[in-house]
Design a protein around this motif. Structure first.
Motif, PDB file in Angstrom:
ATOM      1  N   SER A  15       0.854  -1.191   0.000  1.00  0.00           N
ATOM      2  CA  SER A  15       0.000   0.000   0.000  1.00  0.00           C
ATOM      3  C   SER A  15       0.889   1.239   0.000  1.00  0.00           C
ATOM      4  N   LEU A  16       1.555   1.463  -1.114  1.00  0.00           N
ATOM      5  CA  LEU A  16       2.529   2.548  -1.229  1.00  0.00           C
ATOM      6  C   LEU A  16       1.836   3.908  -1.226  1.00  0.00           C
ATOM      7  N   SER A  17       2.344   4.819  -0.383  1.00  0.00           N
ATOM      8  CA  SER A  17       1.829   6.183  -0.363  1.00  0.00           C
ATOM      9  C   SER A  17       2.983   7.142  -0.083  1.00  0.00           C
ATOM     10  N   THR A  18       3.487   7.777  -1.127  1.00  0.00           N
ATOM     11  CA  THR A  18       4.544   8.758  -0.928  1.00  0.00           C
ATOM     12  C   THR A  18       3.998  10.005  -0.232  1.00  0.00           C
ATOM     13  N   ARG A  19       2.725  10.300  -0.431  1.00  0.00           N
ATOM     14  CA  ARG A  19       2.123  11.478   0.212  1.00  0.00           C
ATOM     15  C   ARG A  19       2.195  11.346   1.722  1.00  0.00           C
ATOM     16  N   LEU A  20       1.805  10.182   2.256  1.00  0.00           N
ATOM     17  CA  LEU A  20       1.868   9.971   3.698  1.00  0.00           C
ATOM     18  C   LEU A  20       3.316   9.920   4.186  1.00  0.00           C
ATOM     19  N   ALA A  21       4.167   9.249   3.424  1.00  0.00           N
ATOM     20  CA  ALA A  21       5.547   9.033   3.872  1.00  0.00           C
ATOM     21  C   ALA A  21       6.314  10.338   4.008  1.00  0.00           C
ATOM     22  N   TYR A  22       6.084  11.271   3.091  1.00  0.00           N
ATOM     23  CA  TYR A  22       6.857  12.514   3.079  1.00  0.00           C
ATOM     24  C   TYR A  22       6.099  13.688   3.682  1.00  0.00           C
ATOM     25  N   ALA A  23       4.976  13.433   4.322  1.00  0.00           N
ATOM     26  CA  ALA A  23       4.122  14.516   4.814  1.00  0.00           C
ATOM     27  C   ALA A  23       4.848  15.468   5.763  1.00  0.00           C
ATOM     28  N   SER A  24       5.753  14.940   6.583  1.00  0.00           N
ATOM     29  CA  SER A  24       6.427  15.789   7.573  1.00  0.00           C
ATOM     30  C   SER A  24       7.919  15.919   7.311  1.00  0.00           C
ATOM     31  N   VAL A  25       8.350  15.632   6.077  1.00  0.00           N
ATOM     32  CA  VAL A  25       9.770  15.713   5.732  1.00  0.00           C
ATOM     33  C   VAL A  25      10.099  17.126   5.271  1.00  0.00           C
ATOM     34  N   SER A  26      11.102  17.722   5.868  1.00  0.00           N
ATOM     35  CA  SER A  26      11.523  19.074   5.515  1.00  0.00           C
ATOM     36  C   SER A  26      12.590  19.022   4.426  1.00  0.00           C
ATOM     37  N   PRO A  27      12.532  19.935   3.460  1.00  0.00           N
ATOM     38  CA  PRO A  27      13.563  19.969   2.415  1.00  0.00           C
ATOM     39  C   PRO A  27      14.963  20.255   2.960  1.00  0.00           C
ATOM     40  N   SER A  28      15.034  20.813   4.160  1.00  0.00           N
ATOM     41  CA  SER A  28      16.340  21.180   4.717  1.00  0.00           C
ATOM     42  C   SER A  28      17.033  20.017   5.422  1.00  0.00           C
ATOM     43  N   THR A  29      16.317  18.932   5.684  1.00  0.00           N
ATOM     44  CA  THR A  29      16.912  17.799   6.389  1.00  0.00           C
ATOM     45  C   THR A  29      17.491  16.801   5.405  1.00  0.00           C
ATOM     46  N   TYR A  30      18.480  16.030   5.852  1.00  0.00           N
ATOM     47  CA  TYR A  30      19.034  14.957   5.021  1.00  0.00           C
ATOM     48  C   TYR A  30      18.109  13.754   5.154  1.00  0.00           C
ATOM     49  N   TYR A  58      19.074  10.097  -0.509  1.00  0.00           N
ATOM     50  CA  TYR A  58      19.637   8.779  -0.798  1.00  0.00           C
ATOM     51  C   TYR A  58      18.505   7.763  -0.704  1.00  0.00           C
ATOM     52  N   PHE A  59      18.512   6.770  -1.599  1.00  0.00           N
ATOM     53  CA  PHE A  59      17.417   5.803  -1.688  1.00  0.00           C
ATOM     54  C   PHE A  59      18.000   4.397  -1.611  1.00  0.00           C
ATOM     55  N   LEU A  60      17.538   3.615  -0.631  1.00  0.00           N
ATOM     56  CA  LEU A  60      18.006   2.242  -0.450  1.00  0.00           C
ATOM     57  C   LEU A  60      16.924   1.262  -0.893  1.00  0.00           C
ATOM     58  N   ALA A  61      17.325   0.222  -1.627  1.00  0.00           N
ATOM     59  CA  ALA A  61      16.368  -0.777  -2.107  1.00  0.00           C
ATOM     60  C   ALA A  61      17.030  -2.144  -2.171  1.00  0.00           C
ATOM     61  N   GLY A  62      16.209  -3.168  -2.363  1.00  0.00           N
ATOM     62  CA  GLY A  62      16.690  -4.539  -2.508  1.00  0.00           C
ATOM     63  C   GLY A  62      15.922  -5.226  -3.626  1.00  0.00           C
ATOM     64  N   HIS A  63      15.281  -6.360  -3.282  1.00  0.00           N
ATOM     65  CA  HIS A  63      14.307  -7.038  -4.151  1.00  0.00           C
ATOM     66  C   HIS A  63      14.916  -7.869  -5.269  1.00  0.00           C
ATOM     67  N   THR A 113      11.347  -2.117  -3.344  1.00  0.00           N
ATOM     68  CA  THR A 113      11.379  -2.201  -4.798  1.00  0.00           C
ATOM     69  C   THR A 113      12.152  -1.024  -5.410  1.00  0.00           C
ATOM     70  N   PRO A 114      13.199  -1.295  -6.201  1.00  0.00           N
ATOM     71  CA  PRO A 114      14.038  -0.225  -6.752  1.00  0.00           C
ATOM     72  C   PRO A 114      13.295   0.734  -7.674  1.00  0.00           C
ATOM     73  N   ASP A 115      12.390   0.216  -8.512  1.00  0.00           N
ATOM     74  CA  ASP A 115      11.723   1.083  -9.484  1.00  0.00           C
ATOM     75  C   ASP A 115      10.846   2.146  -8.828  1.00  0.00           C
ATOM     76  N   THR A 116      10.544   1.983  -7.550  1.00  0.00           N
ATOM     77  CA  THR A 116       9.771   2.994  -6.827  1.00  0.00           C
ATOM     78  C   THR A 116      10.532   4.309  -6.726  1.00  0.00           C
ATOM     79  N   ALA A 117      11.832   4.275  -6.950  1.00  0.00           N
ATOM     80  CA  ALA A 117      12.636   5.495  -6.874  1.00  0.00           C
ATOM     81  C   ALA A 117      12.143   6.557  -7.858  1.00  0.00           C
ATOM     82  N   ASP A 118      11.526   6.140  -8.955  1.00  0.00           N
ATOM     83  CA  ASP A 118      11.021   7.101  -9.932  1.00  0.00           C
ATOM     84  C   ASP A 118       9.752   7.811  -9.447  1.00  0.00           C
ATOM     85  N   ARG A 119       9.194   7.375  -8.323  1.00  0.00           N
ATOM     86  CA  ARG A 119       7.915   7.922  -7.871  1.00  0.00           C
ATOM     87  C   ARG A 119       8.019   8.813  -6.638  1.00  0.00           C
TER      88      ARG A 119
END
Length: 309
Positions: free
Chosen positions: A178-193, A214-219, A200-206
């Motif tokens: 149940s992938l939701s980038t909206r929920l995942a990044y809701a409280s992420v600040s652009p100034s933080t690392y 930095y994006f970590l994946a396996g699969h 899944t690696p292909d999710t990096a495009d979304r």
């Protein structure tokens, strides 16, 4: 030495080399957990997190080829590098797992629980974790009892000795989760690392490029058997990015681990089972100094000398 003897010698050497590679691929490589060391450097990484280490491993695929003895080797390999943080990238059980007994759950929980990380242990879900409701319940139970916090489309701060932090974003997998980038990044600040983890690696495009460093994946298991122009294992959602590192949108790096388990066949070739240790490095801001205005020398008062005629 005659030509025929030279040819026979070369053939013997080639046969020995092929035998050695086959032995390694079928018997040694699947059980050899090689540490890979990486450094993440940025001005956005706070000084309080300088030299903090994050260990990432994925695709345990337990209860078929990965068993209690092999898991014990993995636990020792993880603890030998003394990570501050541990992240598991999904697929706790193999897709072709046999019956999951109570003893299997206890053995797996015990091994994962003995992995040590003073700043926390975290996990995301893979596609085999979502095979069915029973499997999902097993996975949640094992991770919880082994002190892993499950990140399902949410972000959390990682701190060390003070209030400064980097952000860890955990996404459900892009295949059957149940992938939701909206929920995942809701409280992420652009100034933080921000370090994003998704099975899944292909999710990096979304994901939002301005909120990801930095994006970590396996699969994909790195193909598991890699032969240059293709691989034995090329699962869906690892078509665009199968193995290695990739620059995504010119904004962040996608790093795909080849994982620690095997599926289908218990063999690895040019795709070593690995654990990855990331070391955070704070970089001092290189703000250019403002050029100083040139100093204008004030003329000194002089008296005219009068010359008498």
């Amino acid at each position: 030495m005659k030509v025929l003897e030279k040819i026979l010698l070369i053939l013997c050497i080639l046969c020995l080399m092929a035998g050695a590679m086959a032995y390694d691929a079928f018997y040694a490589a699947p059980k050899r957990f090689t540490p890979r060391y990486e450094t993440l450097s940025s001005e956005a990484i706070p000084a309080q997190l300088d030299d903090v280490t994050i260990l990432f491993f994925s695709d345990l695929d337990y209860n078929r080829f990965m068993n209690k003895d092999r898991l014990e080797k993995l636990v020792k390999a993880v603890n030998n590098v003394s990570p501050d943080v541990i992240i598991f990238g999904g697929d706790l059980f193999d897709a072709d797992t046999g019956p999951v007994s109570e003893q299997v759950l206890l053995d797996l929980t015990d091994g994962l629980k003995r992995m040590e990380a003073p700043l926390g242990k975290f996990a995301v879900l893979g596609d085999t974790d979502h095979m069915n409701d029973t499997m999902l319940d097993f996975v949640r139970r094992v991770l919880y009892d082994a002190d892993f916090e499950l990140l399902e489309n949410k972000s959390i701060p990682i701190r060390n000795t003070g209030s400064q932090s980097v952000t860890l974003v955990g996404l459900d997998n892009g295949l059957n989760g149940s992938l939701s980038t909206r929920l995942a990044y809701a409280s992420v600040s652009p100034s933080t690392y921000a370090i994003t983890v998704c099975h899944t690696p292909d999710t990096a495009d979304r994901v939002p490029a301005d909120l990801t460093d930095y994006f970590l994946a396996g699969h994909s298991h790195g193909g598991q058997i890699f032969y240059g122009f293709g691989a034995y294992y090329m699962p869906e959602q690892a078509f665009n990015y199968l193995r290695g590192k990739h620059s995504v949108s010119g904004a962040f790096t996608l790093d795909i681990t080849s994982g620690v388990g095997t599926t289908g066949q218990d063999v690895r070739f040019l795709a070593n089972a690995e654990i990855v240790l990331y070391r955070l490095k704070h970089i001092e801001s290189q703000t250019p100094q403002q050029p100083q205005a040139p100093q204008v020398q004030q003329p000194q008062d002089t008296q005219e000398q009068q010359v008498e005629p």
